[in-house]
Design an enzyme around this catalytic site. Sequence first.
Site: not given
Length: 307
Positions: A139, A154, A160, A178, A244
Amino acid sequence: MYTVDLQDCIDKMNLECLTPEVDISNIKISQSDINRPALQLAGFFDYFDHHRVQIIGHVENTYMEKQGIEYSIEMMGRIMSYKVPCIVYCRDMDVPEAILEVARKAGVPILRTDQTTSSFSSELNRWLKVELAPRISIHGVLVDIYGEGVLITGESGIGKSEVALELIHRGHRLVSDDVVEIKKVSDATLIGTAPDITRHFIELRGIGIIDAKALFGVESVKNTQSIDLVIKLEEWDKEQDYDRMGLEENYIEYLGNKVVCHSIPIRPGRNLAIICESAAVNFRQKKMGYNAAKELYNRVTARLPEE
């Protein structure tokens, strides 16, 4: 196990069928490797790879001509008795009618190409490796961003498809929305594509299904793309410590292949399309030998002694 119809192979490789009487509708190719039956023509059949496509080149054909037609018929008959998928003659070589008759009786198709043996073998092997590659469906959304295949994953409803739509507006190309079918064509390469039924379509909640190719033109879509980078979208968690600096790469594994993966937290106001673009460009920079995180780290460590 995945298979390829012999008819598809004939169409793709532009092969000439010399035995149209043989029914090929149920013949499947199950192995990507090919075989040149040199040892078999000499009478050695131990470990014969009879499930592979058999290719007759200039060397094999010359050997049979020197041995005579009766010997050639006997050896080719033994090869065909193993029910090989097909036998391909290269260099547009003439095939004796006696051998064609043996093939008709054995139900083995004889094909022919005008390509050299090496060129045809390489091209056929490359195509079969893609068609018979191990595959999974996941997916997600696959987009071509500046030539880099970016797989966006996600949870359902996280955005998305909306990111993909914005990327298309910015000039990038959609591969699949999808559902993404992933094929492992080598230990270093994963190829992604869309299922036939959903190709070029995008689902937008509240609007429905849109056709990206019809709305934005053929330059906005692509059928296949290597998967170079994975971006995982996830809900923002203030308790989680997000990377980061990016000094060390994180990876995700598909079919045994590792792919660089970035986790992007979702917060109001973040332009995810630009973030995906920047990630793709930064990934390309790293492949070309420049790492911004390491450059900053080197600058900081170089100034420490001065301070």
